[in-house]
Design a protein around this motif. Sequence first.
Motif, mmCIF file in Angstrom:
data_model
loop_
_atom_site.group_PDB
_atom_site.id
_atom_site.type_symbol
_atom_site.label_atom_id
_atom_site.label_comp_id
_atom_site.label_asym_id
_atom_site.label_seq_id
_atom_site.Cartn_x
_atom_site.Cartn_y
_atom_site.Cartn_z
ATOM 1 N N ARG A 39 0.867 -1.203 0.119
ATOM 2 C CA ARG A 39 -0.032 -0.075 -0.014
ATOM 3 C C ARG A 39 0.911 1.341 -0.040
ATOM 4 N NH1 ARG A 39 -5.362 -0.713 -0.151
ATOM 5 N NH2 ARG A 39 -6.076 -2.700 0.803
ATOM 6 N N LYS A 40 2.254 1.236 0.270
ATOM 7 C CA LYS A 40 3.080 2.261 0.276
ATOM 8 C C LYS A 40 3.860 2.439 -1.043
ATOM 9 C CE LYS A 40 4.019 2.886 5.272
ATOM 10 N NZ LYS A 40 5.193 2.896 6.050
ATOM 11 N N VAL A 41 3.825 3.872 -1.584
ATOM 12 C CA VAL A 41 4.384 4.107 -2.618
ATOM 13 C C VAL A 41 5.309 5.319 -2.391
ATOM 14 C CG1 VAL A 41 2.622 3.790 -4.355
ATOM 15 C CG2 VAL A 41 2.457 5.712 -3.258
ATOM 16 N N ARG A 42 6.471 5.422 -3.032
ATOM 17 C CA ARG A 42 7.646 6.498 -2.746
ATOM 18 C C ARG A 42 7.642 7.320 -4.180
ATOM 19 N NH1 ARG A 42 12.852 5.374 -4.304
ATOM 20 N NH2 ARG A 42 13.083 3.067 -4.614
ATOM 21 N N GLU A 43 7.781 8.667 -3.852
ATOM 22 C CA GLU A 43 8.252 9.369 -5.208
ATOM 23 C C GLU A 43 9.460 9.040 -5.393
ATOM 24 O OE1 GLU A 43 8.116 14.354 -6.456
ATOM 25 O OE2 GLU A 43 6.476 13.425 -5.224
ATOM 26 N N LEU A 44 9.604 9.003 -7.167
ATOM 27 C CA LEU A 44 10.998 8.802 -7.450
ATOM 28 C C LEU A 44 11.626 10.159 -8.131
ATOM 29 C CD1 LEU A 44 10.397 5.368 -9.069
ATOM 30 C CD2 LEU A 44 11.439 5.929 -7.049
ATOM 31 N N GLY A 45 10.519 11.034 -8.620
ATOM 32 C CA GLY A 45 10.793 12.254 -9.360
ATOM 33 C C GLY A 45 9.941 12.608 -10.180
ATOM 34 N N GLN A 46 10.355 13.896 -10.776
ATOM 35 C CA GLN A 46 9.613 14.707 -11.693
ATOM 36 C C GLN A 46 10.163 14.342 -13.138
ATOM 37 O OE1 GLN A 46 6.788 16.622 -10.759
ATOM 38 N NE2 GLN A 46 7.040 15.710 -8.743
ATOM 39 N N GLY A 47 9.099 14.394 -14.059
ATOM 40 C CA GLY A 47 9.754 14.135 -15.380
ATOM 41 C C GLY A 47 8.341 15.017 -16.232
ATOM 42 N N THR A 48 8.610 14.610 -17.511
ATOM 43 C CA THR A 48 7.822 15.435 -18.653
ATOM 44 C C THR A 48 7.100 14.361 -19.705
ATOM 45 O OG1 THR A 48 9.240 17.426 -18.502
ATOM 46 C CG2 THR A 48 7.658 17.021 -20.340
ATOM 47 N N LEU A 49 5.723 14.524 -19.831
ATOM 48 C CA LEU A 49 4.972 13.688 -20.615
ATOM 49 C C LEU A 49 5.403 14.156 -22.121
ATOM 50 C CD1 LEU A 49 2.783 11.399 -21.098
ATOM 51 C CD2 LEU A 49 1.380 13.458 -21.285
ATOM 52 N N ASN A 50 5.817 13.171 -23.024
ATOM 53 C CA ASN A 50 5.942 13.372 -24.386
ATOM 54 C C ASN A 50 4.739 13.007 -25.202
ATOM 55 O OD1 ASN A 50 8.748 14.081 -23.896
ATOM 56 N ND2 ASN A 50 9.572 12.168 -24.826
ATOM 57 N N ASP A 51 4.306 12.007 -25.053
ATOM 58 C CA ASP A 51 2.953 11.739 -25.459
ATOM 59 C C ASP A 51 1.995 10.534 -24.902
ATOM 60 O OD1 ASP A 51 3.794 8.931 -26.548
ATOM 61 O OD2 ASP A 51 4.948 9.973 -28.131
ATOM 62 N N ILE A 52 0.746 10.451 -25.244
ATOM 63 C CA ILE A 52 0.150 9.635 -24.339
ATOM 64 C C ILE A 52 -0.752 8.861 -25.385
ATOM 65 C CG2 ILE A 52 -1.530 10.989 -23.542
ATOM 66 C CD1 ILE A 52 -1.905 9.863 -20.906
ATOM 67 N N GLY A 53 -1.344 7.702 -25.058
ATOM 68 C CA GLY A 53 -2.483 6.993 -25.954
ATOM 69 C C GLY A 53 -3.444 6.195 -24.822
ATOM 70 N N GLU A 54 -4.186 5.317 -25.544
ATOM 71 C CA GLU A 54 -5.034 4.646 -24.749
ATOM 72 C C GLU A 54 -4.245 3.543 -23.946
ATOM 73 O OE1 GLU A 54 -8.626 1.437 -25.477
ATOM 74 O OE2 GLU A 54 -8.026 2.814 -26.965
ATOM 75 N N ASN A 55 -3.187 3.109 -24.459
ATOM 76 C CA ASN A 55 -2.533 1.701 -23.859
ATOM 77 C C ASN A 55 -1.183 2.015 -23.357
ATOM 78 O OD1 ASN A 55 -4.477 0.068 -24.606
ATOM 79 N ND2 ASN A 55 -3.683 0.050 -26.504
ATOM 80 N N GLY A 56 -0.509 3.608 -23.186
ATOM 81 C CA GLY A 56 0.565 3.675 -22.746
ATOM 82 C C GLY A 56 0.963 5.252 -22.842
ATOM 83 N N ALA A 57 2.054 5.492 -22.433
ATOM 84 C CA ALA A 57 3.035 6.677 -22.579
ATOM 85 C C ALA A 57 4.348 6.946 -22.823
ATOM 86 C CB ALA A 57 2.525 7.715 -21.414
ATOM 87 N N ARG A 58 4.816 7.966 -23.079
ATOM 88 C CA ARG A 58 6.437 8.074 -23.212
ATOM 89 C C ARG A 58 6.613 9.293 -22.444
ATOM 90 N NH1 ARG A 58 9.650 9.970 -27.567
ATOM 91 N NH2 ARG A 58 7.602 10.642 -28.553
ATOM 92 N N ILE A 59 7.714 9.106 -21.559
ATOM 93 C CA ILE A 59 8.004 10.283 -20.666
ATOM 94 C C ILE A 59 9.442 10.627 -20.964
ATOM 95 C CG2 ILE A 59 6.109 10.184 -19.155
ATOM 96 C CD1 ILE A 59 8.150 8.838 -17.224
#
Length: 126
Positions: A39-59
């Motif tokens: 149930r615990k998550v930790r932040e790994l950092g900030q980035g930028t979205l390049n593109d996104i679709g129904e099944n995935g994304a590229r950052i």
Amino acid sequence: MKSKQAVQNSPARLDRRGATRFAIRCPVTVRARVTGESRKVRELGQGTLNDIGENGARIQFPGRLPLRNRICLDVHFPSDTGEQTTTMRFWGVVERISPAPPHVIAIRFVSRGLFLRSKLRKLNRT
């Protein structure tokens, strides 16, 4: 107040799998589950979205993420007026990663996105 990072849209395109992808540049937050604690998550950092679709994304992300690692991706879509940010959360798996930083990372979604509350104040402070 205007958003510090505007959303830049370009025409939709088909990726190599035949799914429509939308080129959108906006901030993302990457998180991962803490080992041994489901149930615990930790932040790994900030980035930028390049593109996104129904099944995935590229950052773009400054750190390296292990292949096949399951991650939580919060995508922060700023409004045109800068008054409210719409955040969607996706769970996905790292499918590909470029070797040099900033790393371009392909993520395959394993669940549908969930809408989260506005996080504009926190994003404007960074």
